[in-house]
Design an enzyme around this catalytic site. Sequence first.
Site, PDB file in Angstrom:
ATOM      1  N   SER A 105      24.338  84.764  48.370  1.00 15.48           N
ATOM      2  CA  SER A 105      23.906  83.531  49.045  1.00 15.48           C
ATOM      3  C   SER A 105      22.383  83.526  49.000  1.00 15.48           C
ATOM      4  CB  SER A 105      24.412  83.498  50.488  1.00 15.48           C
ATOM      5  OG  SER A 105      25.815  83.432  50.526  1.00 15.48           O
ATOM      6  N   LYS A 179      26.214  76.341  49.021  1.00 11.19           N
ATOM      7  CA  LYS A 179      26.693  77.443  49.867  1.00 11.19           C
ATOM      8  C   LYS A 179      25.916  77.516  51.174  1.00 11.19           C
ATOM      9  CE  LYS A 179      28.655  81.066  51.469  1.00 11.19           C
ATOM     10  NZ  LYS A 179      28.552  82.418  50.947  1.00 11.19           N
ATOM     11  N   LYS A 248      20.578  83.934  58.064  1.00 12.54           N
ATOM     12  CA  LYS A 248      19.780  83.792  56.849  1.00 12.54           C
ATOM     13  C   LYS A 248      20.196  82.552  56.067  1.00 12.54           C
ATOM     14  CE  LYS A 248      21.139  85.677  53.279  1.00 12.54           C
ATOM     15  NZ  LYS A 248      21.979  85.291  52.116  1.00 12.54           N
TER      16      LYS A 248
END
Length: 306
Positions: A105, A179, A248
Amino acid sequence: MPDTSAPLSPLPSVAFVGLGNMGAPMSVRLVRAGYAVTGFDLSEDARAALAATGARTAETAAGAVRGADVVVLMLPSSAVVEAVLGDPAVREALAVGSTVVDMSSSDPMSTRRLAADLDSRGVTLVDAPVSGGVKGAENGTLTIMAGGAEDAVERLSALFTAMGTARRAGGVGAGHALKAINNLLSATHLLATAEGLLAGERFGLDPAVMVELINTSSGRSGSTDNKFPNFVLPGGYDSGFGMRLMVKDMRIAVDLARRLGVTSPLTESAVALWERALEELPDTADHTEIARWTFERAADRELVTG
């Protein structure tokens, strides 16, 4: 520019860098599908576990990458991806005509910069982050969000099929952008569900009954369908995806929106709450512990005011 027109051999050699909670079962899926996999992870135990499945392992990332047709990365962040691909030994080991598949990611802007750099060296970058969690990785049912040239993504179709179902989201960086947005939505759903169930429980409703009925109603989400029944209500909080990684990803999505001039008041508020939980919980906290944090925070407020 690398030649992406010629198809890969039916079973290209694969270097798999990053054998953590997701990378380990994903690499095993490739081994079982017949790919010649060479794995690398900083953890000696992780390398040994992969070797036990019949794969080769290397003691460095460069050693794993050398000679590979496809290099799969499953790493914690763009910073780690950049560090690996910026290692002179790795850059020297990457074969001209090979393809790097970043299934981490990552920040889509970083991905675009890396893609341009690798392209100048004759290497193609495809970003292909996944959704589906550890169970999806183990069962080969991941959703794979691919970004890159159509022919480059198509040439990876068989490899993706061994791990799940892939669909091209757009050009390079599109998979990582999607994503991050997906995880921002997932995290916001999870927090909102915790707050909603807390209110319902105070009213006298059974949380399990609430989840069951919501799952046949318009409030249904991945949180009610999967995370609450499997990880929150049983009290395990053990989905295998860390809170730090979720925060994050949320930051990547909100930062991307800011760069594009999009205001996001709701999700920015969600990020702020998740960041507060991250500060108050252990570094190893699972992301589903946002629910426990919400419940305990409410109980603490009652003690103060009551």
